[in-house]
Design an enzyme around this catalytic site. Structure first.
Site, PDB file in Angstrom:
ATOM      1  N   MET A  30       0.853  -1.195   0.000  1.00 18.89           N
ATOM      2  CA  MET A  30       0.000   0.000   0.000  1.00 18.89           C
ATOM      3  C   MET A  30       0.893   1.251   0.000  1.00 18.89           C
ATOM      4  O   MET A  30       0.434   2.347   0.333  1.00 18.89           O
ATOM      5  CB  MET A  30      -0.930  -0.005   1.210  1.00 18.89           C
ATOM      6  CG  MET A  30      -1.889  -1.195   1.178  1.00 18.89           C
ATOM      7  SD  MET A  30      -3.434  -0.914   2.052  1.00 18.89           S
ATOM      8  CE  MET A  30      -2.844  -0.515   3.683  1.00 18.89           C
ATOM      9  N   GLY A  31       2.171   1.089  -0.353  1.00 15.77           N
ATOM     10  CA  GLY A  31       3.070   2.245  -0.451  1.00 15.77           C
ATOM     11  C   GLY A  31       3.601   2.669   0.903  1.00 15.77           C
ATOM     12  O   GLY A  31       3.523   1.936   1.878  1.00 15.77           O
ATOM     13  N   ASN A  32       4.171   3.899   0.926  1.00 15.59           N
ATOM     14  CA  ASN A  32       4.877   4.419   2.101  1.00 15.59           C
ATOM     15  C   ASN A  32       5.913   3.374   2.548  1.00 15.59           C
ATOM     16  O   ASN A  32       5.922   2.903   3.675  1.00 15.59           O
ATOM     17  CB  ASN A  32       3.892   4.767   3.231  1.00 15.59           C
ATOM     18  CG  ASN A  32       4.563   5.616   4.291  1.00 15.59           C
ATOM     19  OD1 ASN A  32       4.565   5.304   5.465  1.00 15.59           O
ATOM     20  ND2 ASN A  32       5.188   6.693   3.874  1.00 15.59           N
ATOM     21  N   HIS A  34       9.050   1.084   3.508  1.00 13.14           N
ATOM     22  CA  HIS A  34      10.142   1.139   4.482  1.00 13.14           C
ATOM     23  C   HIS A  34      10.977  -0.130   4.320  1.00 13.14           C
ATOM     24  O   HIS A  34      10.726  -0.964   3.435  1.00 13.14           O
ATOM     25  CB  HIS A  34       9.588   1.291   5.910  1.00 13.14           C
ATOM     26  CG  HIS A  34       8.515   0.294   6.247  1.00 13.14           C
ATOM     27  ND1 HIS A  34       8.761  -1.046   6.390  1.00 13.14           N
ATOM     28  CD2 HIS A  34       7.182   0.453   6.442  1.00 13.14           C
ATOM     29  CE1 HIS A  34       7.643  -1.669   6.675  1.00 13.14           C
ATOM     30  NE2 HIS A  34       6.661  -0.789   6.703  1.00 13.14           N
ATOM     31  N   GLY A  36      11.029  -2.875   5.748  1.00 12.29           N
ATOM     32  CA  GLY A  36      10.261  -4.125   5.717  1.00 12.29           C
ATOM     33  C   GLY A  36       9.851  -4.461   4.289  1.00 12.29           C
ATOM     34  O   GLY A  36      10.064  -5.588   3.807  1.00 12.29           O
ATOM     35  N   HIS A  37       9.279  -3.477   3.577  1.00 13.30           N
ATOM     36  CA  HIS A  37       8.876  -3.716   2.183  1.00 13.30           C
ATOM     37  C   HIS A  37      10.107  -4.007   1.314  1.00 13.30           C
ATOM     38  O   HIS A  37      10.071  -4.887   0.447  1.00 13.30           O
ATOM     39  CB  HIS A  37       8.189  -2.475   1.599  1.00 13.30           C
ATOM     40  CG  HIS A  37       6.927  -2.087   2.285  1.00 13.30           C
ATOM     41  ND1 HIS A  37       6.829  -0.977   3.088  1.00 13.30           N
ATOM     42  CD2 HIS A  37       5.694  -2.664   2.284  1.00 13.30           C
ATOM     43  CE1 HIS A  37       5.590  -0.866   3.547  1.00 13.30           C
ATOM     44  NE2 HIS A  37       4.883  -1.882   3.084  1.00 13.30           N
ATOM     45  N   GLN A  61     -10.232  -2.644   2.439  1.00 20.35           N
ATOM     46  CA  GLN A  61      -9.751  -3.237   3.687  1.00 20.35           C
ATOM     47  C   GLN A  61      -9.742  -2.240   4.853  1.00 20.35           C
ATOM     48  O   GLN A  61      -9.262  -2.574   5.937  1.00 20.35           O
ATOM     49  CB  GLN A  61      -8.380  -3.877   3.482  1.00 20.35           C
ATOM     50  CG  GLN A  61      -7.220  -2.936   3.243  1.00 20.35           C
ATOM     51  CD  GLN A  61      -5.963  -3.686   2.838  1.00 20.35           C
ATOM     52  OE1 GLN A  61      -5.850  -4.187   1.730  1.00 20.35           O
ATOM     53  NE2 GLN A  61      -4.987  -3.764   3.727  1.00 20.35           N
ATOM     54  N   GLN A 155      -2.734 -11.986   8.174  1.00 22.01           N
ATOM     55  CA  GLN A 155      -2.910 -11.724   6.734  1.00 22.01           C
ATOM     56  C   GLN A 155      -2.178 -12.780   5.901  1.00 22.01           C
ATOM     57  O   GLN A 155      -2.716 -13.306   4.915  1.00 22.01           O
ATOM     58  CB  GLN A 155      -2.364 -10.329   6.407  1.00 22.01           C
ATOM     59  CG  GLN A 155      -2.169 -10.072   4.924  1.00 22.01           C
ATOM     60  CD  GLN A 155      -1.797  -8.640   4.627  1.00 22.01           C
ATOM     61  OE1 GLN A 155      -2.625  -7.768   4.694  1.00 22.01           O
ATOM     62  NE2 GLN A 155      -0.542  -8.387   4.266  1.00 22.01           N
ATOM     63  N   ARG A 189       2.580   2.754   9.755  1.00 19.02           N
ATOM     64  CA  ARG A 189       1.838   3.507  10.780  1.00 19.02           C
ATOM     65  C   ARG A 189       2.749   4.032  11.895  1.00 19.02           C
ATOM     66  O   ARG A 189       2.313   4.860  12.684  1.00 19.02           O
ATOM     67  CB  ARG A 189       0.694   2.656  11.340  1.00 19.02           C
ATOM     68  CG  ARG A 189      -0.411   2.461  10.299  1.00 19.02           C
ATOM     69  CD  ARG A 189      -1.679   1.866  10.850  1.00 19.02           C
ATOM     70  NE  ARG A 189      -2.772   1.952   9.905  1.00 19.02           N
ATOM     71  CZ  ARG A 189      -3.207   0.956   9.128  1.00 19.02           C
ATOM     72  NH1 ARG A 189      -2.636  -0.225   9.194  1.00 19.02           N
ATOM     73  NH2 ARG A 189      -4.209   1.142   8.287  1.00 19.02           N
TER      74      ARG A 189
HETATM   75  O1  PAF Z   1      -0.046  -5.674   3.710  1.00 21.68           O
HETATM   76  C1  PAF Z   1      -0.472  -4.784   2.940  1.00 21.68           C
HETATM   77  O2  PAF Z   1       0.184  -3.772   2.683  1.00 21.68           O
HETATM   78  C2  PAF Z   1      -1.849  -4.951   2.319  1.00 21.68           C
HETATM   79  O3  PAF Z   1      -2.739  -5.540   3.208  1.00 21.68           O
HETATM   80  C3  PAF Z   1      -1.826  -5.689   0.970  1.00 21.68           C
HETATM   81  C4  PAF Z   1      -1.351  -7.129   1.132  1.00 21.68           C
HETATM   82  C5  PAF Z   1      -0.933  -4.961  -0.008  1.00 21.68           C
HETATM   83  C6  PAF Z   1      -3.244  -5.742   0.385  1.00 21.68           C
HETATM   84  O4  PAF Z   1      -3.762  -4.477   0.187  1.00 21.68           O
END
Ligand code: PAF
Length: 284
Positions: A30-32, A34, A36-37, A61, A155, A189
């Protein structure tokens, strides 16, 4: 790195790669972004020929009183980070592209069992939104592999279950949580927290570690472990949402002979909801 917004441009590129026999790994976000991503991108690069990332702040969501409008959107910065890591393609659809009929008229995917309890206690429709958008993104990107952070452990299990139940030919890879030096799990967050709040927030992981040690040392009075953790959280100024000792495979309450645990936790710090978890495997 190419950025595409339209589905046709995405499909064209994916088709060309598939026709050349190249494999695709996918990192939905979902962008932003860091560390972790970025660790997901790094992992994805080791697993496939091409890496596709997506940035889509998924309205389905978010609950009615949640932070959809204020969710941090930092596209240019995210693009730079993804490019520096060698991401091949970034998909940035708009809500109209993903949900052309609007949210209420959209088919959805619901995963029973693992979508229930824990985060769903305070976010009842959250996982329906996650599984629906991830299913849709999987159909668009058609990856061989997709990487998700273990920080959002529920998730990850929802997505694993969806892929298994619906026979999607995709390998789901869980990547370990990246943390600040204090132990606080990296999260978009965290940007909502002041420096002082970040110092309080680290107590969540400290409680998980303390509970992990209790399980490792043979303690099986789960309610006492949970109560101790909740008291510590409250004393530190956090408001516990849940602190659950679960069986890792199905996220149900752990039985007394459980050997493979995950402790799932969420707590509010002011209006910010923090989540984290820790795994505990008992080897006899
Ligand atoms: O973990 C997230 O950032 C979101 O829940 C995802 C998996 C991209 C789905 O919108």
């Amino acid at each position: 790195m190419k950025t595409v917004t339209e589905i046709s441009a995405l499909r064209q590129q994916i088709k060309a790669w598939k026709q050349s026999g190249l494999t695709v790994a996918f990192v939905p976000t979902m962008g932003n972004l860091h560390q972790g991503h970025f660790s997901l991108i790094e992992k994805a690069k080791t697993l496939a020929d091409k890496v596709v990332a997506s940035i889509f702040v998924n309205p389905m969501q978010f609950g009615a009183n949640e932070d959809l409008d204020s969710y941090p959107r930092t596209l240019e910065q995210d693009q730079q980070g993804l490019k520096a890591l060698g991401t091949d393609l970034l998909f940035t659809p708009t809500p109209d592209i993903i949900y052309p009929k609007g949210l209420d008229a959209q088919s959805f995917v619901e995963v029973p069992g693992v979508s229930e309890g824990h985060c769903a206690g305070t976010r009842p429709d959250h996982f329906r939104g996650v599984s629906t958008v991830v299913c849709k993104l999987f159909n668009l990107v058609q990856p061989d592999i997709a990487c998700f952070g273990e920080k959002d452990f529920q998730q990850l299990q929802v997505i694993r279950t969806m892929v298994e139940d619906l026979s999607m030919p995709i390998d789901i890879i869980g990547v370990s949580t990246k943390r600040e030096e204090s132990g606080l799990a990296k999260s978009s967050r965290n940007g909502y927290l002041t420096a002082q709040q970040q110092d309080v927030a680290k107590v969540l992981y400290a409680c998980l570690q303390h509970s992990q040690k209790a399980l490792q040392s043979g303690e099986r009075d789960y309610s006492s472990i949970i109560q101790t953790a909740k008291n510590t959280l409250s004393k530190a100024g956090l408001k516990p949402d849940y602190f659950n000792i679960c069986n890792k495979a199905d996220l149900k309450e752990a039985k007394v002979d459980c050997k493979s645990f995950v402790i799932l936790a969420a707590a509010f710090l002011g209006s910010v909801r923090l989540i984290d978890n820790i795994q505990v495997d008992i080897n006899d």
